[in-house]
Design a protein around this motif. Structure first.
Motif, short mmCIF file in Angstrom:
data_model
loop_
_atom_site.label_atom_id
_atom_site.label_comp_id
_atom_site.label_asym_id
_atom_site.label_seq_id
_atom_site.Cartn_x
_atom_site.Cartn_y
_atom_site.Cartn_z
N PHE A 731 0.97 -0.89 -0.11
CA PHE A 731 -0.41 0.55 0.00
C PHE A 731 1.15 1.18 -0.05
N ARG A 732 2.14 1.37 0.64
CA ARG A 732 3.31 3.16 1.00
C ARG A 732 3.99 2.58 -0.68
N LYS A 733 3.63 1.61 -1.07
CA LYS A 733 4.54 1.74 -2.34
C LYS A 733 4.10 2.14 -3.66
N HIS A 734 2.69 2.37 -3.87
CA HIS A 734 1.53 3.01 -4.14
C HIS A 734 1.01 3.80 -3.95
N HIS A 735 1.25 3.97 -2.99
CA HIS A 735 -0.07 5.31 -2.13
C HIS A 735 0.82 6.24 -0.96
N ARG A 736 1.85 5.74 -0.32
CA ARG A 736 3.03 6.91 -0.66
C ARG A 736 2.32 6.51 1.39
N ARG A 737 1.29 6.38 1.96
CA ARG A 737 0.55 6.23 2.82
C ARG A 737 0.44 4.75 3.61
N ASN A 738 -0.25 5.24 4.94
CA ASN A 738 0.05 3.44 6.12
C ASN A 738 -1.38 2.90 5.24
N LEU A 739 -1.27 2.22 5.31
CA LEU A 739 -2.60 1.41 5.13
C LEU A 739 -3.69 1.41 6.27
N PRO A 740 -4.86 2.14 5.79
CA PRO A 740 -6.21 2.51 7.44
C PRO A 740 -6.47 1.13 7.62
N VAL A 741 -6.14 1.27 9.43
CA VAL A 741 -6.90 0.28 9.71
C VAL A 741 -7.48 1.21 10.69
N ASN A 754 -9.56 0.79 2.59
CA ASN A 754 -8.82 1.60 1.13
C ASN A 754 -8.56 3.28 1.68
N GLU A 755 -9.77 3.22 2.46
CA GLU A 755 -10.32 4.95 2.64
C GLU A 755 -10.54 4.88 4.48
N PRO A 846 16.46 -7.11 17.10
CA PRO A 846 16.36 -6.92 15.95
C PRO A 846 14.88 -5.69 15.38
N VAL A 847 15.30 -5.16 14.17
CA VAL A 847 14.80 -3.99 13.65
C VAL A 847 12.88 -3.78 14.31
N LEU A 848 12.83 -2.84 15.19
CA LEU A 848 10.86 -2.75 15.06
C LEU A 848 11.03 -3.97 15.14
N GLU A 849 11.68 -5.00 16.19
CA GLU A 849 11.35 -6.16 16.43
C GLU A 849 10.73 -7.06 15.97
N GLY A 850 11.94 -7.43 14.91
CA GLY A 850 11.06 -7.95 13.42
C GLY A 850 9.75 -8.28 13.08
N ARG A 851 9.28 -7.07 13.88
CA ARG A 851 7.53 -7.22 13.03
C ARG A 851 7.69 -6.47 11.00
N TYR A 852 8.45 -6.16 11.14
CA TYR A 852 8.07 -4.56 10.41
C TYR A 852 9.45 -4.60 9.68
N PRO A 853 10.27 -6.01 8.40
CA PRO A 853 11.58 -6.01 8.34
C PRO A 853 11.78 -5.74 6.90
N LEU A 854 12.88 -5.55 6.99
CA LEU A 854 13.80 -3.85 6.80
C LEU A 854 14.05 -4.30 4.77
N SER A 855 13.60 -5.79 4.66
CA SER A 855 12.61 -5.75 3.04
C SER A 855 11.64 -5.47 2.71
N LEU A 856 10.54 -5.48 3.69
CA LEU A 856 9.65 -4.44 2.99
C LEU A 856 9.82 -2.58 3.16
N TRP A 857 10.47 -2.36 3.63
CA TRP A 857 10.57 -0.50 3.75
C TRP A 857 10.90 -0.34 1.94
N GLN A 858 10.22 0.57 2.01
CA GLN A 858 9.60 1.40 0.61
C GLN A 858 11.02 2.63 0.29
N PRO A 859 10.92 2.47 -0.71
CA PRO A 859 12.64 4.35 -0.73
C PRO A 859 11.38 5.64 0.18
N GLY A 860 11.78 6.21 0.53
CA GLY A 860 10.77 6.99 0.93
C GLY A 860 10.08 7.06 2.23
N ASP A 861 10.05 5.71 2.76
CA ASP A 861 9.91 5.89 4.03
C ASP A 861 10.69 6.22 5.30
N VAL A 862 9.80 7.22 6.32
CA VAL A 862 10.33 7.30 7.34
C VAL A 862 10.72 6.38 8.69
#
Length: 913
Positions: A731-741, A754-755, A846-862
């Motif tokens: 979702f961040r890759k296409h919309h540059r924001r977190n998925l609304p939960v 999605n909204e 582990p970074v972020l307690e291993g709950r959000y692996p580095l391989s999922l980080w998208q360019p531009g993410d903070v």
């Protein structure tokens, strides 16, 4: 216990008339004699200090005058504990959902409920192998679905009724063969045992086995003991009724858990009880030596039990995990024996599944072998069968057989829900009733129960998943977000149960209490003075001398630390402030604690004494009251809150209240069959994250003039928490924001869309993957190769406030901010070094307690990594250097820009005070 302790009309002995004894009220030291034994339940006058009314006499029989209120009280208590909240907790996927689906299929084929068909779901009649046990529990759930429709409460209601029936049968046995108070106490203990209550409230099926064993045990034991003293045709009605209940229990047990558990255990229990009574002489019937109906029941039960045990053992030895499940076995076998399948597996399971009663039961079992004190002035009764003795023997024998059966099956089937909680509840009830009838109190029980309860409480805190022992399911996952609330609930349970039990059993209720508050204060002062005098005599005064020497040492240490801090003495100045504060205050705090602690304990004890005397209730009632408080905390707070974390029901309810017509719903990682119990039918389900993402974002995102999404533009997705990171990354890759939960209350199952629709994002990822620009308290410029930029860091305390310095042994959070420039290659972990004064804090994690692996980080993410740190006491005050970086094995992520040392980012200084 002998029948000489009672008056029995059939024996020719005169009835027992309890003697009153003196008890002084709090306000009148010489008030009229009051006898605690005169407390009545349903019109029954019980002998609190001696014995109960004669079992089988008019006051003890179930059909006696005044029995109705007691029976109604037992029914109300059991119904209150078992029936409410059946529909509050949703279906636990997969454990309950699988069972519910099997019951749904039975309802279709056995009861003709064609309206329960679900598209794309299996519809054939399940086999015993599919069920993994006997079919009676599933057939009961199927009947509920047939009558009330496909709802979670409809499947649970028949099982709760089975639990209710088991509790009432237990009451009838104890009320008839012991007395009504024992029956009420038995029900109170049983319906506050988490194992029994939660099995009755969930669609796991084993409450049927528990109720069946209770019915078989009570029925056979009642027929055995009533038949052993029945004289005349009319007297055979009660044994015949008990025998009918026993046969129903045996049949239900066979249809739920096979021969070993369902038949052999209760039948052998009754048969061996008869054998023990016969060979010990307790069965003597001098006026009529001919065999009684009890002999026939006991002999037949023994033969049936031996045959069932032999047949069950042969079936177990000849069965395998890959073969169809034999009905006679009733338990699914494992292909590979579990590692922990030793003889103590059942004991460990019961320790957690029966908490807090599991802390009381070992002592209650020991006290079962000690009869209560005899009534003073009771005339010796003629020799004959004492039913209570038979009940005690039957409980011990059958409990041992039940444990043996489960220990035998453990290496083959793993942990199974223990089917004999009613037996243990009856043992606890007799121990409580004995105390009320005059058995001595026990300080060993009071202290031992408290210690054991604390040990079990620590298990629940350190390993919260132990609370799931009540369900006995394979590899359950305890929700991490519930751990703090779970610890708080268990703490309250511990304090309520252990405190009340200790107060109840520590001493006898005194006959005289203080007339006024002033008299109490004077007596308390006298006791303190007497304690001080006694202290001077222990070890010929050496203990007091040792305490004086220790106090002098503490005064000296405190003075040294106080002066050293003021003059800047090197060793003291470098000492952590928290440690120095302890040393400077120990000289007055420790003596004060030792002086005030006993006074507070005495005050609590006296308050309990006063409450017992003022209310005129038996002191022993404190134990079932402790169980009721603890049990209701677990039943109406702990386990419902836990179930809300494990079930998707709350997110379906949120969807029902938040969505607009035309907004579709799907699931990811959650089986769509669960929706049939909440949405009235199946919905789209995905197992693949990219497919779920494509479905979720396929609708147009245009809206109306007022900013609301267009009809059909918004879509909803029930997401298993494990799938949220990958879905959020896409979702961040296409919309540059977190998925609304929009419903993130559970750490296991979430509701996404999605909204956002103007609602806040409840995703835990929104706290570590920022949608807004970052502004760390300590900005920093550094770069790991050309992939990851360091933005800065900050320290926060437990309240989330930014701090400039830290204190050893106190918990803080190091928040490190990064910006992603390119996809990160490699599986890196993070390290934190705090160096100085020849000391190092090493925080590998582990970074972020291993709950959000580095391989999922998208360019531009903070990204914000939040690491909890606590410095050791040897960190003296001063400035320490902070370094951090990433590593994989022996390799470190290369720092290409900014302050660094050995591929560690040199972040700045942390001040320790």
């Amino acid at each position: 216990m002998s029948s000489a302790h009672r008056g029995d009309p059939r024996s020719g002995a005169p009835p027992v008339v309890p003697e009153p004894h003196e008890s002084v009220s709090p306000s009148h030291a010489e008030a009229p004699p009051h006898d605690e034994r005169s407390a009545e339940v349903g019109g029954e006058r019980s002998a609190a200090a001696g014995g109960a009314p004669a079992p089988g006499s008019a006051s003890a029989g179930t059909g006696s005058r005044g029995g109705g209120p007691a029976r109604l009280a037992a029914l109300a208590l059991a119904a209150l504990a078992l029936l409410p909240l059946l529909g509050k907790s949703g279906i636990w996927d997969p454990y309950e959902l699988d069972n519910a689906d099997l019951a749904r299929r039975i309802a279709i084929h056995v009861f003709g409920a064609r309206g329960l068909d679900l598209a794309d779901a299996a519809g054939q009649l399940p086999t015993l192998t599919d069920l993994g046990m006997g079919e009676l529990g599933f057939t009961s759930m199927a009947l509920g679905f047939r009558l009330f429709g496909l709802h979670d409460w409809a499947g649970r209601l028949p099982l709760a009724l089975w639990g209710l029936a088991g509790a009432l049968v237990l009451y009838e046995l104890l009320a008839r063969l012991v007395d009504r108070k024992a029956g009420l106490y038995g029900v109170a203990v049983l319906v506050t045992m988490p194992l029994y209550v939660m099995q009755a409230r969930t669609m796991l099926g084993d409450i049927v086995t528990m109720a069946a064993l209770t019915m078989a045990f009570c029925g056979l034991t009642g027929a055995l003991l009533e038949g052993g003293r029945a004289v005349g045709r009319g007297a055979l009605l009660a044994p015949a009724a008990w025998l009918a209940v026993g046969l129903v229990g045996l049949g239900a047990g066979y249809l739920s858990r096979g021969l070993l558990i369902g038949v052999a255990v209760p039948a052998l229990g009754a048969g061996l009880t008869w054998l023990v009574l016969r060979t010990s002489g307790a069965w003597a019937q001098p006026e009529d030596p001919r065999p009684t109906l009890g002999d026939l029941v006991g002999g037949a039960a023994l033969l049936l039990g031996v045959a069932a045990a032999a047949k069950g053992a042969l079936v177990l030895a000849s069965s395998s995990a890959d073969a169809p499940l034999p009905r006679a076995l009733g338990v699914a076998l494992l292909g590979k024996p579990p590692v922990e399948s030793t003889f103590d597996l059942t004991l460990r399971q019961l320790g957690h599944a029966l908490f807090p009663w599991s802390a009381f039961l070992p002592f209650a079992i020991g006290r079962l072998f000690r009869a209560p004190a005899a009534d003073r002035g009771a005339a010796p009764a003629a020799p004959g069968l004492d039913p209570e003795v038979g009940v005690r023997i039957a409980l011990v024998v059958t409990s041992a057989l039940a444990y043996g059966a489960f220990a035998l099956l453990a290496p083959h089937a793993g942990a199974l829900p223990f089917s004999g909680p009613a037996l243990l509840a009856a043992i606890a009830a007799l121990a409580i009733r004995d105390l009320e009838r005059g058995a001595p109190s026990s300080r060993a029980l009071a202290v031992g129960c408290s210690v054991l309860a604390f040990v079990l409480y620590r298990d629940f805190v350190l390993s919260p998943d132990k609370a799931l022992s009540v369900f006995s399911v394979d590899k359950p996952v305890f929700p991490k977000s519930f751990e703090d609330e779970a610890a708080s609930a268990m703490r309250l349970v511990l304090l309520a149960f252990a405190g009340l039990v200790a107060l109840t059993w520590f001493e006898e209720q005194p006959r005289a209490l203080d007339r006024s508050l002033r008299a109490w204060a004077r007596r308390l002062a006298d006791e303190v003075q007497a304690g001080a005098v006694e202290l001077t005599r222990i070890w010929n005064g050496n203990l007091l001398f040792l305490m004086i020497v220790l106090e002098a040492a503490l005064v000296g240490v405190g003075a040294m630390l106080f002066v050293g801090k003021r003059i800047g003495w090197g060793t003291v100045a470098r000492m952590p402030n928290s440690l120095a504060a302890y040393g400077m205050n120990a000289w007055w705090a420790l003596p004060l604690l030792l002086a005030v602690g006993p006074v507070l304990l005495v005050a609590v004890r006296d308050a309990f004494r006063f409450a017992v005397a003022r209310t005129a209730i038996p002191r022993a009632l404190g134990t079932p009251l402790a169980g009721l408080i603890a049990g209701f905390l677990l039943s109406f707070w702990y386990y419902p809150a836990l179930a809300a974390q494990l079930s998707p029901k709350e997110v379906f309810e949120s969807y029902a209240s938040l969505h607009r017509p035309g907004e579709p719903l799907a699931t990811l990682g959650v089986r769509s069959r669960a929706a049939a119990y909440y949405q009235g039918g199946e919905i789209t389900s995905f197992d693949d994250v990219p497919q779920a993402f494509a479905w979720l974002t396929a609708a147009p995102t245009g809206g109306s003039a007022d900013g609301a999404p267009a009809a059909g533009a918004r879509r909803w997705l029930v997401v298993k928490a494990d799938e949220l990171p990958r879905l959020n990354s896409l979702f961040r890759k296409h919309h540059r924001r977190n998925l609304p939960v929009l419903d993130g209350r559970s750490s296991q199952i979430l509701l996404a869309s999605n909204e956002p629709g103007g609602r806040p994002n409840e995703s835990w990822l929104s706290r570590v993957v920022l949608d807004e620009p970052a502004a760390p308290a300590n900005p920093l410029e550094a770069m790991f190769e050309d992939q990851l930029e360091v933005l800065g860091w900050e320290l926060t305390d437990g309240e989330g406030r930014t701090v400039a310095s830290v204190v050893p042994q106190k918990t803080y959070h190091l928040r490190t901010y990064f910006r992603v420039h390119r996809p990160i290659t490699g599986n890196w972990k993070m390290f934190v070094h705090i160096d100085g004064f020849q000391r190092r804090y090493n925080g590998d994690h582990p970074v972020l307690e291993g709950r959000y692996p580095l391989s999922l980080w998208q360019p531009g993410d903070v990204i914000v990594d939040d690491h909890e740190l606590q410095l050791e006491p040897n960190f003296t005050p001063g400035d320490y250097a902070l370094y951090f970086g990433f590593f994989a094995g022996e390799t470190r992520f290369h720092v290409t820009r900014g302050p660094e040392h050995e591929d560690r980012v040199r972040a700045g200084v942390i001040r320790v005070r």
